[in-house]
Scaffold this motif. Structure first.
Motif, PDB file in Angstrom:
ATOM      1  N   LEU A  84      58.516 -54.377   2.568  1.00 43.88           N
ATOM      2  CA  LEU A  84      59.368 -55.521   2.267  1.00 43.88           C
ATOM      3  C   LEU A  84      60.461 -55.582   3.320  1.00 43.88           C
ATOM      4  O   LEU A  84      61.182 -54.602   3.528  1.00 43.88           O
ATOM      5  N   MET A  85      60.586 -56.722   3.996  1.00 40.97           N
ATOM      6  CA  MET A  85      61.573 -56.895   5.058  1.00 40.97           C
ATOM      7  C   MET A  85      62.597 -57.947   4.657  1.00 40.97           C
ATOM      8  O   MET A  85      62.322 -58.804   3.805  1.00 40.97           O
ATOM      9  N   ASP A  86      63.771 -57.874   5.295  1.00 46.30           N
ATOM     10  CA  ASP A  86      64.720 -58.968   5.121  1.00 46.30           C
ATOM     11  C   ASP A  86      64.281 -60.133   5.998  1.00 46.30           C
ATOM     12  O   ASP A  86      63.250 -60.086   6.673  1.00 46.30           O
ATOM     13  N   GLY A  87      65.051 -61.201   6.000  1.00 47.05           N
ATOM     14  CA  GLY A  87      64.637 -62.394   6.728  1.00 47.05           C
ATOM     15  C   GLY A  87      64.524 -62.209   8.216  1.00 47.05           C
ATOM     16  O   GLY A  87      63.832 -62.974   8.896  1.00 47.05           O
ATOM     17  N   SER A  88      65.206 -61.192   8.773  1.00 48.10           N
ATOM     18  CA  SER A  88      65.147 -60.921  10.213  1.00 48.10           C
ATOM     19  C   SER A  88      64.037 -59.952  10.590  1.00 48.10           C
ATOM     20  O   SER A  88      63.857 -59.646  11.761  1.00 48.10           O
ATOM     21  N   GLY A  89      63.309 -59.455   9.590  1.00 50.83           N
ATOM     22  CA  GLY A  89      62.218 -58.533   9.866  1.00 50.83           C
ATOM     23  C   GLY A  89      62.604 -57.070   9.807  1.00 50.83           C
ATOM     24  O   GLY A  89      61.807 -56.204  10.177  1.00 50.83           O
ATOM     25  N   ASN A  90      63.800 -56.751   9.335  1.00 50.26           N
ATOM     26  CA  ASN A  90      64.217 -55.359   9.183  1.00 50.26           C
ATOM     27  C   ASN A  90      63.660 -54.795   7.877  1.00 50.26           C
ATOM     28  O   ASN A  90      63.762 -55.436   6.830  1.00 50.26           O
ATOM     29  N   PRO A  91      63.062 -53.592   7.906  1.00 50.22           N
ATOM     30  CA  PRO A  91      62.470 -53.037   6.687  1.00 50.22           C
ATOM     31  C   PRO A  91      63.512 -52.697   5.634  1.00 50.22           C
ATOM     32  O   PRO A  91      64.540 -52.090   5.937  1.00 50.22           O
ATOM     33  N   VAL A  92      63.256 -53.112   4.418  1.00 56.27           N
ATOM     34  CA  VAL A  92      64.132 -52.808   3.289  1.00 56.27           C
ATOM     35  C   VAL A  92      63.536 -51.694   2.437  1.00 56.27           C
ATOM     36  O   VAL A  92      64.179 -50.686   2.158  1.00 56.27           O
ATOM     37  N   PHE A  93      62.265 -51.868   2.047  1.00 57.04           N
ATOM     38  CA  PHE A  93      61.551 -50.855   1.276  1.00 57.04           C
ATOM     39  C   PHE A  93      60.123 -50.732   1.812  1.00 57.04           C
ATOM     40  O   PHE A  93      59.514 -51.723   2.229  1.00 57.04           O
ATOM     41  N   THR A  94      59.592 -49.503   1.772  1.00 57.03           N
ATOM     42  CA  THR A  94      58.168 -49.273   1.985  1.00 57.03           C
ATOM     43  C   THR A  94      57.566 -48.870   0.644  1.00 57.03           C
ATOM     44  O   THR A  94      58.110 -48.019  -0.066  1.00 57.03           O
ATOM     45  N   ILE A  95      56.433 -49.474   0.319  1.00 60.43           N
ATOM     46  CA  ILE A  95      55.769 -49.239  -0.953  1.00 60.43           C
ATOM     47  C   ILE A  95      54.399 -48.645  -0.672  1.00 60.43           C
ATOM     48  O   ILE A  95      53.595 -49.232   0.058  1.00 60.43           O
ATOM     49  N   CYS A  96      54.131 -47.474  -1.236  1.00 60.98           N
ATOM     50  CA  CYS A  96      52.881 -46.761  -0.979  1.00 60.98           C
ATOM     51  C   CYS A  96      52.183 -46.432  -2.293  1.00 60.98           C
ATOM     52  O   CYS A  96      52.832 -46.029  -3.265  1.00 60.98           O
ATOM     53  N   ARG A  97      50.881 -46.571  -2.298  1.00 63.21           N
ATOM     54  CA  ARG A  97      50.114 -46.174  -3.479  1.00 63.21           C
ATOM     55  C   ARG A  97      50.018 -44.650  -3.529  1.00 63.21           C
ATOM     56  O   ARG A  97      49.681 -44.015  -2.519  1.00 63.21           O
ATOM     57  N   ARG A  98      50.315 -44.086  -4.675  1.00 63.30           N
ATOM     58  CA  ARG A  98      50.168 -42.640  -4.852  1.00 63.30           C
ATOM     59  C   ARG A  98      48.690 -42.307  -4.988  1.00 63.30           C
ATOM     60  O   ARG A  98      47.933 -43.047  -5.614  1.00 63.30           O
ATOM     61  N   LYS A  99      48.285 -41.201  -4.396  1.00 60.90           N
ATOM     62  CA  LYS A  99      46.892 -40.780  -4.476  1.00 60.90           C
ATOM     63  C   LYS A  99      46.471 -40.632  -5.924  1.00 60.90           C
ATOM     64  O   LYS A  99      47.141 -39.978  -6.723  1.00 60.90           O
ATOM     65  N   LYS A 100      45.353 -41.253  -6.258  1.00 63.22           N
ATOM     66  CA  LYS A 100      44.903 -41.248  -7.641  1.00 63.22           C
ATOM     67  C   LYS A 100      44.411 -39.872  -8.063  1.00 63.22           C
ATOM     68  O   LYS A 100      43.612 -39.243  -7.379  1.00 63.22           O
ATOM     69  N   LEU A 101      44.905 -39.416  -9.219  1.00 63.10           N
ATOM     70  CA  LEU A 101      44.411 -38.174  -9.806  1.00 63.10           C
ATOM     71  C   LEU A 101      43.276 -38.458 -10.780  1.00 63.10           C
ATOM     72  O   LEU A 101      42.438 -37.615 -11.023  1.00 63.10           O
ATOM     73  N   ARG A 102      43.287 -39.676 -11.315  1.00 61.79           N
ATOM     74  CA  ARG A 102      42.240 -40.131 -12.212  1.00 61.79           C
ATOM     75  C   ARG A 102      41.868 -41.555 -11.842  1.00 61.79           C
ATOM     76  O   ARG A 102      42.636 -42.262 -11.195  1.00 61.79           O
ATOM     77  N   LEU A 103      40.699 -41.998 -12.290  1.00 64.34           N
ATOM     78  CA  LEU A 103      40.230 -43.325 -11.927  1.00 64.34           C
ATOM     79  C   LEU A 103      41.131 -44.418 -12.482  1.00 64.34           C
ATOM     80  O   LEU A 103      41.261 -45.494 -11.884  1.00 64.34           O
ATOM     81  N   ILE A 104      41.776 -44.148 -13.613  1.00 65.42           N
ATOM     82  CA  ILE A 104      42.586 -45.190 -14.237  1.00 65.42           C
ATOM     83  C   ILE A 104      44.017 -45.193 -13.739  1.00 65.42           C
ATOM     84  O   ILE A 104      44.790 -46.077 -14.092  1.00 65.42           O
ATOM     85  N   TYR A 111      60.073 -46.347  -1.253  1.00 68.72           N
ATOM     86  CA  TYR A 111      60.945 -45.604  -0.341  1.00 68.72           C
ATOM     87  C   TYR A 111      61.926 -46.560   0.317  1.00 68.72           C
ATOM     88  O   TYR A 111      61.604 -47.722   0.582  1.00 68.72           O
ATOM     89  N   ASN A 112      63.102 -46.068   0.618  1.00 68.99           N
ATOM     90  CA  ASN A 112      64.058 -46.842   1.406  1.00 68.99           C
ATOM     91  C   ASN A 112      63.569 -46.966   2.841  1.00 68.99           C
ATOM     92  O   ASN A 112      63.034 -46.005   3.424  1.00 68.99           O
ATOM     93  N   GLY A 113      63.752 -48.139   3.439  1.00 74.15           N
ATOM     94  CA  GLY A 113      63.438 -48.319   4.855  1.00 74.15           C
ATOM     95  C   GLY A 113      61.946 -48.273   5.146  1.00 74.15           C
ATOM     96  O   GLY A 113      61.114 -48.615   4.301  1.00 74.15           O
ATOM     97  N   GLU A 114      61.616 -47.846   6.353  1.00 75.78           N
ATOM     98  CA  GLU A 114      60.231 -47.833   6.827  1.00 75.78           C
ATOM     99  C   GLU A 114      59.688 -46.415   6.820  1.00 75.78           C
ATOM    100  O   GLU A 114      60.367 -45.473   7.220  1.00 75.78           O
ATOM    101  N   MET A 115      58.433 -46.270   6.407  1.00 76.89           N
ATOM    102  CA  MET A 115      57.804 -44.952   6.318  1.00 76.89           C
ATOM    103  C   MET A 115      56.807 -44.689   7.433  1.00 76.89           C
ATOM    104  O   MET A 115      56.307 -43.591   7.571  1.00 76.89           O
ATOM    105  N   GLY A 116      56.478 -45.675   8.225  1.00 73.46           N
ATOM    106  CA  GLY A 116      55.480 -45.475   9.262  1.00 73.46           C
ATOM    107  C   GLY A 116      54.114 -45.957   8.826  1.00 73.46           C
ATOM    108  O   GLY A 116      53.853 -46.202   7.646  1.00 73.46           O
ATOM    109  N   LYS A 117      53.213 -46.061   9.776  1.00 70.03           N
ATOM    110  CA  LYS A 117      51.904 -46.667   9.550  1.00 70.03           C
ATOM    111  C   LYS A 117      51.094 -45.957   8.486  1.00 70.03           C
ATOM    112  O   LYS A 117      50.400 -46.574   7.688  1.00 70.03           O
ATOM    113  N   TYR A 118      51.148 -44.625   8.482  1.00 69.52           N
ATOM    114  CA  TYR A 118      50.290 -43.861   7.580  1.00 69.52           C
ATOM    115  C   TYR A 118      51.008 -43.400   6.318  1.00 69.52           C
ATOM    116  O   TYR A 118      50.448 -42.686   5.504  1.00 69.52           O
ATOM    117  N   CYS A 119      52.275 -43.784   6.171  1.00 63.48           N
ATOM    118  CA  CYS A 119      53.020 -43.547   4.937  1.00 63.48           C
ATOM    119  C   CYS A 119      52.917 -42.093   4.494  1.00 63.48           C
ATOM    120  O   CYS A 119      52.336 -41.779   3.452  1.00 63.48           O
TER     121      CYS A 119
END
Length: 226
Positions: A84-104, A111-119
């Motif tokens: 999620l970026m602000d209107g100027s393109g600066n990262p506000v939050f990075t959102i990453c899916r947690r590795k699934k422990l179960r199928l459901i 995270y605050n800011g940018e986490m990088g390509k591979y999170c």
């Protein structure tokens, strides 16, 4: 004890091109907060489920004055990470899916800011974990998702819960005292009662709640229930 997120988001005027500015202004609004909210208590944002950049999927978030407040531009269609970026393109939050422990399982880390390509989730502590209620049809609870502090979804109590239906763009974000801090609503035209459909809707955020984090919750609901 619950700590409210204070708003640090900036409102800016920046568009990729003039055509984008014209298209955005179609959804400019000034009367989307209804009489249930005291004057001056909330921020009202128009959320457009479209990126302004060609070849991207994402979101465009517009302020009541027509300014570009937040944006999401997904170039690679990575299903497990969003920025999620602000209107100027600066990262506000990075959102990453947690590795699934179960199928459901359907848990996401914020995270605050940018986490990088591979999170790399081991490099930094998340500020929140958002967990889909996968047992919604088996319980009497109306919550569709829960928000936990510090990324700890195993904690006994959640910081926030989301109730309603994202599919119908009718949700409320409630704190642990069940006070409404944010709401997703259908957008209606100011005259004639014409609906904009599901691609354009309203996010109303309490003054004590961070609109950027509220928008991060919108992104996660879109992933979980779209």
């Amino acid at each position: 004890m619950l700590l409210f997120l204070k708003s640090s988001s900036r409102t800016v005027h920046h568009y990729p091109d003039q055509e984008s500015r014209i298209e955005v202004n179609k959804y400019r609004h000034s009367d989307d907060i209804d009489d249930n909210y005291p004057a001056g208590c909330c921020t009202s944002l128009t959320v457009w489920r479209k990126s302004l950049l060609f070849g991207c999927n994402g979101f465009t978030v517009i302020g009541s004055d027509g300014s570009l407040v937040y944006r999401v531009d997904n170039y690679s269609d990575n299903p497990n990470q969003m920025i999620l970026m602000d209107g100027s393109g600066n990262p506000v939050f990075t959102i990453c899916r947690r590795k699934k422990l179960r199928l459901i399982d359907d848990n996401w880390l914020v995270y605050n800011g940018e986490m990088g390509k591979y999170c790399d989730t081991s490099a930094r502590k998340p500020i929140f974990c958002v967990k889909k209620n996968v047992h919604i049809l088996k319980t009497k609870q109306s919550a569709i998702a829960y928000v936990y502090n510090d990324g700890n979804s195993s904690a006994k109590g959640c910081a926030y819960m989301i109730e309603g239906s994202y599919k119908h763009r009718s949700c409320r974000i409630l704190d642990e005292s069940r006070q409404v801090v944010g709401e997703i609503k259908r957008k209606e035209a100011s005259t004639g009662g014409v609906s904009f459909g599901l691609e354009v809707f309203i996010l109303v955020v309490n003054a004590a709640f961070d609109p950027g984090f509220a928008m991060a919750i919108v992104l996660l609901l879109d992933k979980m229930f779209q």
